[in-house]
Motif scaffolding. Structure first.
Motif, short mmCIF file in Angstrom:
data_model
loop_
_atom_site.label_atom_id
_atom_site.label_comp_id
_atom_site.label_asym_id
_atom_site.label_seq_id
_atom_site.Cartn_x
_atom_site.Cartn_y
_atom_site.Cartn_z
N GLN A 1 -17.03 -18.43 -16.55
CA GLN A 1 -16.95 -18.92 -15.17
C GLN A 1 -17.42 -17.88 -14.15
O GLN A 1 -17.84 -18.10 -13.18
N THR A 2 -16.68 -16.64 -14.26
CA THR A 2 -17.22 -15.64 -13.41
C THR A 2 -18.28 -14.93 -13.64
O THR A 2 -19.11 -14.95 -12.47
N ARG A 3 -19.15 -15.26 -14.57
CA ARG A 3 -20.54 -14.70 -14.85
C ARG A 3 -21.10 -15.82 -14.19
O ARG A 3 -22.37 -15.63 -13.53
N ALA A 4 -21.08 -16.99 -14.45
CA ALA A 4 -21.72 -18.34 -13.68
C ALA A 4 -21.69 -18.13 -12.26
O ALA A 4 -22.67 -18.37 -11.54
N ALA A 5 -20.52 -17.58 -11.69
CA ALA A 5 -20.48 -17.54 -10.08
C ALA A 5 -21.01 -16.26 -9.63
O ALA A 5 -21.10 -15.93 -8.43
N ALA B 1 -13.21 -23.36 -30.83
CA ALA B 1 -13.45 -23.49 -29.48
C ALA B 1 -13.08 -22.28 -28.83
O ALA B 1 -12.35 -21.48 -29.30
N PRO B 2 -13.85 -22.10 -27.56
CA PRO B 2 -13.61 -20.74 -26.87
C PRO B 2 -12.32 -20.66 -26.39
O PRO B 2 -11.79 -21.89 -26.13
N SER B 3 -11.81 -19.51 -26.41
CA SER B 3 -10.42 -19.32 -25.74
C SER B 3 -10.34 -19.59 -24.30
O SER B 3 -11.47 -19.63 -23.76
N ALA B 4 -9.41 -19.74 -23.61
CA ALA B 4 -9.23 -19.75 -22.10
C ALA B 4 -9.87 -18.66 -21.53
O ALA B 4 -10.41 -18.61 -20.47
N GLN B 5 -9.64 -17.50 -22.14
CA GLN B 5 -10.20 -16.20 -21.38
C GLN B 5 -11.65 -16.30 -21.33
O GLN B 5 -12.30 -15.86 -20.71
N GLN B 6 -12.35 -16.60 -22.52
CA GLN B 6 -13.73 -16.77 -22.76
C GLN B 6 -14.35 -17.75 -21.78
O GLN B 6 -15.30 -17.49 -21.12
N THR B 7 -13.47 -18.91 -21.66
CA THR B 7 -13.79 -19.99 -20.59
C THR B 7 -13.99 -19.39 -19.27
O THR B 7 -14.86 -19.55 -18.33
N ARG C 1 1.11 -14.99 -11.00
CA ARG C 1 1.96 -15.30 -12.13
C ARG C 1 3.20 -14.40 -12.20
O ARG C 1 4.24 -14.89 -12.65
N ALA C 2 3.10 -13.17 -11.58
CA ALA C 2 4.10 -12.29 -11.68
C ALA C 2 5.10 -12.83 -10.64
O ALA C 2 6.34 -12.83 -10.73
N GLN C 3 4.71 -13.30 -9.59
CA GLN C 3 5.63 -13.87 -8.48
C GLN C 3 6.29 -15.12 -8.90
O GLN C 3 7.10 -15.50 -8.25
N GLU C 4 5.55 -16.04 -9.38
CA GLU C 4 5.89 -17.21 -9.90
C GLU C 4 5.53 -17.52 -11.48
O GLU C 4 4.60 -17.79 -11.89
N PRO C 5 6.73 -17.03 -12.22
CA PRO C 5 6.60 -17.13 -13.74
C PRO C 5 5.98 -18.52 -14.37
O PRO C 5 5.64 -18.64 -15.38
N ARG C 6 6.38 -19.53 -13.60
CA ARG C 6 5.91 -20.90 -14.08
C ARG C 6 4.66 -21.32 -13.81
O ARG C 6 4.04 -22.31 -14.22
N ALA C 7 3.79 -20.36 -12.95
CA ALA C 7 2.27 -20.61 -12.47
C ALA C 7 1.71 -20.67 -14.09
O ALA C 7 1.92 -19.90 -14.87
N ARG C 8 0.54 -21.42 -14.23
CA ARG C 8 -0.29 -21.56 -15.31
C ARG C 8 -1.73 -21.55 -14.82
O ARG C 8 -2.08 -22.37 -14.17
N GLN C 9 -2.43 -20.62 -15.39
CA GLN C 9 -3.82 -20.19 -15.17
C GLN C 9 -4.71 -21.54 -15.49
O GLN C 9 -4.54 -21.87 -16.81
N THR C 10 -5.45 -22.13 -14.82
CA THR C 10 -6.25 -23.46 -15.26
C THR C 10 -7.80 -23.34 -15.16
O THR C 10 -8.56 -24.11 -15.71
#
Length: 183
Positions: free
Chosen positions: A43-47, A33-39, A65-74
């Motif tokens: 998305q950026t290419r499609a945009a 399966a593609p990694s999150a970074q590949q996904t 993420r540096a300001q809020e360590p509990r932040a999770r990129q989705t």
């Protein structure tokens, strides 16, 4: 009789081995399966973002993420943060939208407190609590929580700066707001 037993035993062993091994995998099933970074890159290419714009966007995500360590990129420009989500504007885009579903405009759901700061960053709070806030500049809010619910906005020392009773919208200067209690 021994030949029949051996044949039956060999057949039984082959059937058992097939059950243990399971069905054979097709070439498609073996593709990882593609990694999150590949996904996110897709998305950026499609945009229509350039590599430089995509890099700038990832730097903004990393800063959150540096300001809020509990932040999770989705997605390429959306993060789960304590109490809700934050959606960053994509460089070169006129309207802030999640690059995971760019055809869908951001909306403030029923029961949510939504904020857009002066940079176009969208914050969507849907859980009660006391949260650090990093909004900057003049922007808007939509207090779409249950009627009568009071959203509170705090100074750096924790003292209440102002509050707003749902339901309603308005404008605010977010630079002096350091903490939020949506409900």
């Amino acid at each position: 009789m021994k030949r029949v037993s051996i044949r039956r035993s060999a057949g039984l062993i082959a059937a058992t081995a097939a059950l243990i091994a399971g069905p054979t995998l097709s070439a498609h099933a073996m593709t990882p399966a593609p990694s999150a970074q590949q996904t996110y890159a897709a998305q950026t290419r499609a945009a229509g973002l350039t590599d430089a714009q995509a890099g700038k966007l990832q730097q903004q995500v990393d800063a959150v993420r540096a300001q809020e360590p509990r932040a999770r990129q989705t997605s390429a420009n959306t993060l789960d943060i304590p109490g809700g989500t934050v959606t960053l504007p994509a460089p070169g885009q006129s309207e802030t939208r999640s690059l995971a579903s760019p055809a869908t405009a951001l909306a403030c759901g029923n029961g949510h407190l939504c904020i857009t700061d002066g940079r176009g960053v969208n914050y969507d709070y849907y859980r009660c609590g006391y949260y650090d806030f990093n909004g900057i500049g003049d922007g808007t809010f939509n207090n779409n929580q249950t009627s009568g619910t009071r959203a509170r906005f705090y100074n750096s020392d924790g003292s209440e700066r102002w509050s707003h009773v749902a339901k309603g919208t308005g404008t605010a200067s977010w630079t002096p707001v350091f903490h939020i209690r949506p409900c």
